[in-house]
Design a protein around this motif. Structure first.
Motif, PDB file in Angstrom:
ATOM      1  N   ALA A  66      -5.456 -11.608   7.962  1.00 32.02           N
ATOM      2  CA  ALA A  66      -5.370 -10.202   8.386  1.00 32.02           C
ATOM      3  C   ALA A  66      -4.772  -9.277   7.330  1.00 32.02           C
ATOM      4  O   ALA A  66      -5.237  -8.147   7.192  1.00 32.02           O
ATOM      5  CB  ALA A  66      -4.590 -10.096   9.692  1.00 32.02           C
ATOM      6  N   PRO A  67      -3.768  -9.688   6.558  1.00 30.38           N
ATOM      7  CA  PRO A  67      -3.260  -8.762   5.527  1.00 30.38           C
ATOM      8  C   PRO A  67      -4.291  -8.396   4.466  1.00 30.38           C
ATOM      9  O   PRO A  67      -4.135  -7.391   3.778  1.00 30.38           O
ATOM     10  CB  PRO A  67      -2.097  -9.528   4.904  1.00 30.38           C
ATOM     11  CG  PRO A  67      -1.639 -10.446   5.967  1.00 30.38           C
ATOM     12  CD  PRO A  67      -2.879 -10.851   6.699  1.00 30.38           C
ATOM     13  N   LEU A  68      -5.349  -9.173   4.346  1.00 28.47           N
ATOM     14  CA  LEU A  68      -6.385  -8.829   3.370  1.00 28.47           C
ATOM     15  C   LEU A  68      -7.239  -7.658   3.829  1.00 28.47           C
ATOM     16  O   LEU A  68      -7.889  -7.012   3.014  1.00 28.47           O
ATOM     17  CB  LEU A  68      -7.270 -10.052   3.113  1.00 28.47           C
ATOM     18  CG  LEU A  68      -6.543 -11.278   2.556  1.00 28.47           C
ATOM     19  CD1 LEU A  68      -7.503 -12.436   2.418  1.00 28.47           C
ATOM     20  CD2 LEU A  68      -5.875 -10.959   1.231  1.00 28.47           C
ATOM     21  N   ALA A  69      -7.241  -7.379   5.119  1.00 27.83           N
ATOM     22  CA  ALA A  69      -7.985  -6.232   5.661  1.00 27.83           C
ATOM     23  C   ALA A  69      -7.077  -5.008   5.593  1.00 27.83           C
ATOM     24  O   ALA A  69      -6.524  -4.561   6.588  1.00 27.83           O
ATOM     25  CB  ALA A  69      -8.419  -6.525   7.088  1.00 27.83           C
ATOM     26  N   ARG A  70      -6.915  -4.472   4.422  1.00 28.37           N
ATOM     27  CA  ARG A  70      -5.920  -3.417   4.186  1.00 28.37           C
ATOM     28  C   ARG A  70      -6.032  -2.182   5.074  1.00 28.37           C
ATOM     29  O   ARG A  70      -5.033  -1.709   5.576  1.00 28.37           O
ATOM     30  CB  ARG A  70      -5.953  -2.990   2.729  1.00 28.37           C
ATOM     31  CG  ARG A  70      -5.309  -4.000   1.848  1.00 28.37           C
ATOM     32  CD  ARG A  70      -5.250  -3.484   0.448  1.00 28.37           C
ATOM     33  NE  ARG A  70      -4.459  -4.425  -0.318  1.00 28.37           N
ATOM     34  CZ  ARG A  70      -3.586  -4.060  -1.214  1.00 28.37           C
ATOM     35  NH1 ARG A  70      -3.411  -2.797  -1.478  1.00 28.37           N
ATOM     36  NH2 ARG A  70      -2.901  -4.954  -1.864  1.00 28.37           N
ATOM     37  N   PRO A  71      -7.205  -1.624   5.277  1.00 32.43           N
ATOM     38  CA  PRO A  71      -7.238  -0.373   6.045  1.00 32.43           C
ATOM     39  C   PRO A  71      -6.787  -0.530   7.495  1.00 32.43           C
ATOM     40  O   PRO A  71      -6.321   0.429   8.098  1.00 32.43           O
ATOM     41  CB  PRO A  71      -8.709   0.053   5.996  1.00 32.43           C
ATOM     42  CG  PRO A  71      -9.339  -0.738   4.925  1.00 32.43           C
ATOM     43  CD  PRO A  71      -8.530  -1.965   4.745  1.00 32.43           C
ATOM     44  N   VAL A  72      -6.901  -1.720   8.057  1.00 29.54           N
ATOM     45  CA  VAL A  72      -6.608  -1.874   9.481  1.00 29.54           C
ATOM     46  C   VAL A  72      -5.617  -2.997   9.760  1.00 29.54           C
ATOM     47  O   VAL A  72      -5.469  -3.424  10.903  1.00 29.54           O
ATOM     48  CB  VAL A  72      -7.911  -2.152  10.271  1.00 29.54           C
ATOM     49  CG1 VAL A  72      -8.791  -0.931  10.290  1.00 29.54           C
ATOM     50  CG2 VAL A  72      -8.631  -3.352   9.729  1.00 29.54           C
ATOM     51  N   ARG A  73      -4.905  -3.465   8.764  1.00 34.94           N
ATOM     52  CA  ARG A  73      -4.056  -4.646   8.980  1.00 34.94           C
ATOM     53  C   ARG A  73      -2.968  -4.407  10.011  1.00 34.94           C
ATOM     54  O   ARG A  73      -2.629  -5.309  10.766  1.00 34.94           O
ATOM     55  CB  ARG A  73      -3.482  -5.136   7.672  1.00 34.94           C
ATOM     56  CG  ARG A  73      -2.383  -4.295   7.124  1.00 34.94           C
ATOM     57  CD  ARG A  73      -1.802  -4.888   5.878  1.00 34.94           C
ATOM     58  NE  ARG A  73      -1.736  -3.827   4.885  1.00 34.94           N
ATOM     59  CZ  ARG A  73      -1.582  -4.031   3.624  1.00 34.94           C
ATOM     60  NH1 ARG A  73      -1.503  -5.229   3.172  1.00 34.94           N
ATOM     61  NH2 ARG A  73      -1.533  -3.028   2.807  1.00 34.94           N
ATOM     62  N   TRP A  74      -2.403  -3.208  10.097  1.00 33.93           N
ATOM     63  CA  TRP A  74      -1.322  -2.960  11.057  1.00 33.93           C
ATOM     64  C   TRP A  74      -1.852  -2.735  12.463  1.00 33.93           C
ATOM     65  O   TRP A  74      -1.090  -2.669  13.411  1.00 33.93           O
ATOM     66  CB  TRP A  74      -0.458  -1.789  10.600  1.00 33.93           C
ATOM     67  CG  TRP A  74       0.205  -2.108   9.301  1.00 33.93           C
ATOM     68  CD1 TRP A  74      -0.005  -1.475   8.112  1.00 33.93           C
ATOM     69  CD2 TRP A  74       1.132  -3.151   9.030  1.00 33.93           C
ATOM     70  NE1 TRP A  74       0.737  -2.063   7.136  1.00 33.93           N
ATOM     71  CE2 TRP A  74       1.454  -3.094   7.666  1.00 33.93           C
ATOM     72  CE3 TRP A  74       1.726  -4.138   9.805  1.00 33.93           C
ATOM     73  CZ2 TRP A  74       2.334  -3.980   7.066  1.00 33.93           C
ATOM     74  CZ3 TRP A  74       2.603  -5.020   9.201  1.00 33.93           C
ATOM     75  CH2 TRP A  74       2.904  -4.933   7.854  1.00 33.93           C
ATOM     76  N   ARG A  75      -3.152  -2.594  12.613  1.00 33.12           N
ATOM     77  CA  ARG A  75      -3.749  -2.531  13.947  1.00 33.12           C
ATOM     78  C   ARG A  75      -4.274  -3.893  14.369  1.00 33.12           C
ATOM     79  O   ARG A  75      -4.328  -4.194  15.559  1.00 33.12           O
ATOM     80  CB  ARG A  75      -4.877  -1.512  13.964  1.00 33.12           C
ATOM     81  CG  ARG A  75      -4.336  -0.111  13.908  1.00 33.12           C
ATOM     82  CD  ARG A  75      -5.452   0.882  13.826  1.00 33.12           C
ATOM     83  NE  ARG A  75      -5.203   1.649  12.608  1.00 33.12           N
ATOM     84  CZ  ARG A  75      -6.114   2.254  11.903  1.00 33.12           C
ATOM     85  NH1 ARG A  75      -7.358   2.203  12.263  1.00 33.12           N
ATOM     86  NH2 ARG A  75      -5.788   2.918  10.827  1.00 33.12           N
ATOM     87  N   ILE A  76      -4.655  -4.718  13.427  1.00 30.12           N
ATOM     88  CA  ILE A  76      -5.202  -6.037  13.735  1.00 30.12           C
ATOM     89  C   ILE A  76      -4.092  -7.038  14.041  1.00 30.12           C
ATOM     90  O   ILE A  76      -4.243  -7.887  14.917  1.00 30.12           O
ATOM     91  CB  ILE A  76      -6.076  -6.530  12.552  1.00 30.12           C
ATOM     92  CG1 ILE A  76      -7.361  -5.726  12.512  1.00 30.12           C
ATOM     93  CG2 ILE A  76      -6.386  -7.996  12.638  1.00 30.12           C
ATOM     94  CD1 ILE A  76      -8.249  -5.935  13.708  1.00 30.12           C
TER      95      ILE A  76
END
Length: 161
Positions: A86-96
């Motif tokens: 999940a941290p690799l998905a930068r634009p949405v990591r804090w929502r994922i």
């Protein structure tokens, strides 16, 4: 009254391009999601929907019976693996990340993990020697106080309760 009596003051305002420039400084442009972000988001939402459907349909309909054959540890392993990427998905990591934690909490009851064994230590069977000296709180046996110090409302100091 004629229109000549009304005074209209024309103020010079910022040019439209200047307003647009100020607005662009406040709002970050949205970037397109890369393939990795799309995969993480799709997998996370799909697994959450699967866990919710499993909680709602399991044991209530025979159509869900083949799907119930998945190994129970997957209810914790899939969100754990998605949390790793999940941290690799930068634009949405804090929502994922909260979504995946919620998915893991919802699936924890179906995972087959016996959480009571993590904090519970069973007593040894009767007849096995205890590693603790007799009379200690961990040995499982209680020691009685001498009869001379035991008293209660119905007994005398010399009687045994």
């Amino acid at each position: 009254m004629s229109d000549g009596d009304v005074v209209i003051e024309q103020r010079p305002g910022p040019a439209p391009t200047e307003r647009l420039g100020r607005l662009r400084r406040l709002v970050r442009p949205r970037r397109r999601w890369c393939l990795g972000t799309k995969l993480v988001v799709t997998a996370s939402v799909a697994w959450l929907l699967f866990v919710l459907c499993h909680l709602l349909a399991s044991g209530r309909t025979s159509l869900w019976a083949p799907i119930e054959l998945i190994p129970p540890p997957l209810f914790l392993l899939v969100p754990a693996l998605l949390l790793v990427v999940a941290p690799l998905a930068r634009p949405v990591r804090w929502r994922i990340i909260p979504l995946l934690v919620l998915t893991a909490l919802l699936g924890a009851g179906r995972s087959g993990v016996n959480y009571a064994t993590l904090w519970y230590e069973p007593r040894p069977p009767a007849g096995t020697p205890s590693p603790w000296p007799p009379g200690t709180p961990s040995s499982g046996t209680r020691t009685r106080a001498p009869a001379s110090t035991r008293t209660c409302a119905t007994c005398t100091p010399t009687s045994t309760c």
